[in-house]
Design a protein around this motif. Structure first.
Motif, PDB file in Angstrom:
ATOM      1  N   VAL A  22       0.760  -1.164   0.079  1.00 45.36           N
ATOM      2  CA  VAL A  22      -0.025   0.042  -0.028  1.00 45.36           C
ATOM      3  C   VAL A  22       1.007   0.975   0.193  1.00 45.36           C
ATOM      4  CG1 VAL A  22      -2.075  -1.227   0.552  1.00 45.36           C
ATOM      5  CG2 VAL A  22      -0.143  -0.361   2.570  1.00 45.36           C
ATOM      6  N   VAL A  23       0.298   2.487  -0.213  1.00 45.34           N
ATOM      7  CA  VAL A  23       1.258   3.930   0.055  1.00 45.34           C
ATOM      8  C   VAL A  23       1.029   4.308   1.087  1.00 45.34           C
ATOM      9  CG1 VAL A  23       1.087   5.480  -1.376  1.00 45.34           C
ATOM     10  CG2 VAL A  23       1.839   3.623  -2.699  1.00 45.34           C
ATOM     11  N   GLU A  24       1.791   5.368   1.448  1.00 42.90           N
ATOM     12  CA  GLU A  24       1.587   5.799   2.683  1.00 42.90           C
ATOM     13  C   GLU A  24      -0.268   7.334   2.540  1.00 42.90           C
ATOM     14  OE1 GLU A  24       3.789   9.248   4.647  1.00 42.90           O
ATOM     15  OE2 GLU A  24       5.147   7.838   4.387  1.00 42.90           O
ATOM     16  N   GLY A  25      -0.658   7.226   3.694  1.00 43.36           N
ATOM     17  CA  GLY A  25      -2.312   7.862   3.184  1.00 43.36           C
ATOM     18  C   GLY A  25      -3.158   6.902   2.139  1.00 43.36           C
ATOM     19  N   GLN A  26      -2.956   5.725   2.081  1.00 43.14           N
ATOM     20  CA  GLN A  26      -4.153   5.139   1.224  1.00 43.14           C
ATOM     21  C   GLN A  26      -4.558   4.476   2.434  1.00 43.14           C
ATOM     22  OE1 GLN A  26      -1.740   2.469  -1.630  1.00 43.14           O
ATOM     23  NE2 GLN A  26      -4.315   1.623  -2.710  1.00 43.14           N
ATOM     24  N   LYS A  27      -5.864   4.690   2.168  1.00 38.63           N
ATOM     25  CA  LYS A  27      -7.181   2.901   2.619  1.00 38.63           C
ATOM     26  C   LYS A  27      -6.626   1.923   2.752  1.00 38.63           C
ATOM     27  CE  LYS A  27     -10.155   6.715   4.127  1.00 38.63           C
ATOM     28  NZ  LYS A  27     -11.439   7.091   3.924  1.00 38.63           N
ATOM     29  N   PHE A  28      -6.630   0.961   3.194  1.00 38.33           N
ATOM     30  CA  PHE A  28      -7.041  -0.638   2.517  1.00 38.33           C
ATOM     31  C   PHE A  28      -7.347  -1.388   3.168  1.00 38.33           C
ATOM     32  CE2 PHE A  28      -3.754  -0.167   5.587  1.00 38.33           C
ATOM     33  CZ  PHE A  28      -3.014  -1.293   6.177  1.00 38.33           C
TER      34      PHE A  28
END
Length: 592
Positions: A22-28
């Motif tokens: 995932v990318v920093e700041g992304q919701k998962f």
């Protein structure tokens, strides 16, 4: 279905599903799945905290079940999912620990898994409004041009320098911030100066950071290359057509919605160069070009050696390196043995940046005399890439006790009196001179003329065949249909087995190969434009040419598109390909 209905408890399991990146700041989301529970648990699982991540909400509980009855064999399964939503707050690699749950008196736990949190795009951190993020479709609007920084293809070599015959891994990678719905190869990069061994790849994307930007990265082709010459070798650029998906916002009676918009672009890859160093000098006398790391074993396959009966020495060279280019060593046989050419079988597959496997060599010989004989040993020398030195493996010979065999080459003479030859005539033979023509009667002359004409015709046909066989392009053109049919039969077997990827790969090999051979187009110049131009010159109608290009596009799309499914069934594509080849074969070529 994992369990028979009356034994579902044996398939009870507890597992976790989560993204790898995932990318920093992304919701998962992370989902813990309870499979084939005998009853619905009273509580929720005990979940661990995830470092560098914030829990937003959860769990969202979902349930599913299925039942099947095939020929009286019943099976069923059920799944309860517990989904938790998180937000990645700091880049790094973290561990999602084991979740625990008590079910029916049993304590279950999931396996810990790794999660990679990538830093955000550098352009996003700067707040650039026109930037595109691979993980945010809100930035992938249709009003933005698709630039070379959003989608590009790179040829990546595993090392900048290598020795001659040392394996190098070459990866052709697609980097994109958009979803790709269609991918067509126009011109493949050329591996001039290399021997190439293609590596099977799976089109599965993952995030990679390039220049501070995150991309979906796909390996679209991978090969192990073995340099065949020294100096600077360059892999040429490839050309590709891509269709990417952008989004536009539309107003509907249900509110504002995003609608995908396809945009087709042309992308050229970079070129890649490698400096190939020569192997050190002086080279050992028995060195024949083996580079890597090897071991050698040998065995005599026959227990008893007899005259006039074939026996075999089996030599096995195992290891990693340029296995398909090895020259086997020679054993020293005396003149009392008849020898056959060694038979070589290579079993090798790509392993990292080289080939791993073995080369089996069979030396077949036939003893001609009875007695004790010695077969001299041999040696196998290779260049060791770890120590950068030549290493020699001594291979022992054999001491043979040759016994008399059942077969014999002795010549048997017939001592019986010959009765088929009459004694010589004696006395007056009443001979007279004849003054006829040296050619005999008139029909004899005609016989000679017919023989001369037959000889001239055979000679003409023979010289024509020799000339045709010397013309490689003509032979390929004549054999194009035969080679294509053989490949199409192989594709049909994959189709019957439901192996889609192998089917489309074999179909592309058959079609590209057929038009290359039939139209005499070099592989380096093989693309749709050249095929269309040559088919037009060959005499094919524009409608038929369009069908040919359409089949190539369908096969390319079905092979390389990751998420989209072809609208044309495999059986229909197979039939269209056969019909298009038959149409070319039945077209009379235009006279130039």
């Amino acid at each position: 279905m994992l369990a028979v209905a009356n034994a579902a408890a044996f398939a009870l399991s507890f597992r976790v599903e989560a993204p790898q990146q995932v990318v920093e700041g992304q919701k998962f989301s992370v989902t813990f799945q309870l499979v084939n529970a005998p009853s619905t648990p009273a509580g929720n699982p005990a979940i661990p905290s995830i470092p560098n991540c914030k829990l937003l909400f959860g769990p969202g509980i979902s349930q599913s079940s299925s039942y099947q009855n095939i020929n009286g064999h019943e099976s069923s399964s059920s799944t309860i999912g517990y989904t938790y939503s998180y937000k990645a707050e700091k880049a790094g690699t973290v561990t999602i620990g084991a979740a625990k749950m008590n079910v029916g008196g049993r304590s279950l736990s999931t396996k810990p898994i790794k999660l990679q949190i990538l830093p955000p795009d550098r352009s996003a951190q700067r707040g650039t409004q026109s930037s595109v993020q691979a993980y945010d479709i809100d930035t992938q609007t249709a009003d933005k041009p698709v630039s070379g920084k959003d989608v590009f293809i790179r040829i990546v070599l595993s090392k900048p320098t290598a020795y001659e015959q040392e394996g190098v891994l070459c990866s052709i990678k697609l980097y994109t911030k958009y979803q790709v719905s269609k991918f067509i190869t126009n011109v493949q990069p050329a591996y001039n100066g290399f021997m190439a061994e293609e590596v099977p790849v799976t089109l599965q994307g993952r995030f990679e950071s390039v220049g501070g930007e995150n991309y979906f990265a796909y390996v679209i082709k991978q090969s192990v290359l073995f340099p065949q010459q020294t100096g600077k070798l360059t892999i040429s650029s490839g050309s590709y057509d891509l269709t990417v998906q952008q989004f536009e916002t539309i107003n509907t009676s249900f509110g504002r919605m995003r609608s995908p918009v396809d945009k087709t672009i042309k992308v050229n890859s970079n070129t890649a160069s490698i400096n190939v160093m020569p192997l050190p000098s002086p080279r050992p006398a028995d060195f024949s070009g083996a580079v890597g790391r090897f071991s050698v074993t040998r065995a005599l396959t026959s227990k008893k050696i007899r005259t006039n009966e074939a026996a075999t020495i089996k030599l096995i060279i195992s290891g990693q390196g340029n296995l398909k280019s090895l020259t086997p060593p020679k054993f020293g046989f005396s003149s009392q043995f008849d020898q056959y050419d060694p038979q070589t079988a290579v079993t090798a597959s790509p392993s990292g940046a080289t080939l791993s496997g073995k080369v089996t060599v069979d030396y077949t010989f036939v003893p001609q005399s009875v007695g004790q004989f010695a077969i001299d040993g041999t040696s196998f020398t290779y260049f060791d890439l770890n120590s950068h030195q030549y290493r020699t493996i001594k291979v022992d010979g054999f001491n043979l006790n040759v016994e008399k065999g059942s077969a014999s080459n002795a010549v048997k003479y017939n001592d019986a009196v010959m009765k088929d030859i009459l004694p010589m005539e004696t006395g007056s033979l009443d001979l007279s001179k004849s003054h006829g023509s040296i050619f005999g009667e008139w029909y004899t002359i005609i016989y000679y003329i017919v023989l001369l004409l037959a000889f001239a015709i055979v000679l003409f046909i023979y010289r024509k065949k020799v000339k045709e066989r010397a013309n490689v392009t003509l032979m390929k053109r004549k054999g194009a249909n035969k080679v294509a049919n053989r490949r199409l039969k192989r594709a049909k077997r994959y189709m019957n087995k439901g192996q889609k990827e192998l089917f489309y790969e074999e179909m592309l090999t058959a079609l590209w190969g057929y038009y290359s051979d039939k139209l005499s187009i070099p592989v380096s110049e093989l693309n749709r434009d050249n095929i269309s131009k040559n088919l037009d010159g060959y005499g094919l109608s524009q409608e038929a040419i369009g069908r040919v290009i359409n089949i190539l596009d369908e096969c390319e799309f079905s092979r390389y598109a990751q998420s989209a499914e072809s609208n044309v069934p495999m059986a229909e594509i197979y039939r269209m390909a056969c019909d298009s080849i038959d149409e070319v074969e039945n077209t009379k070529k235009k006279q130039q």
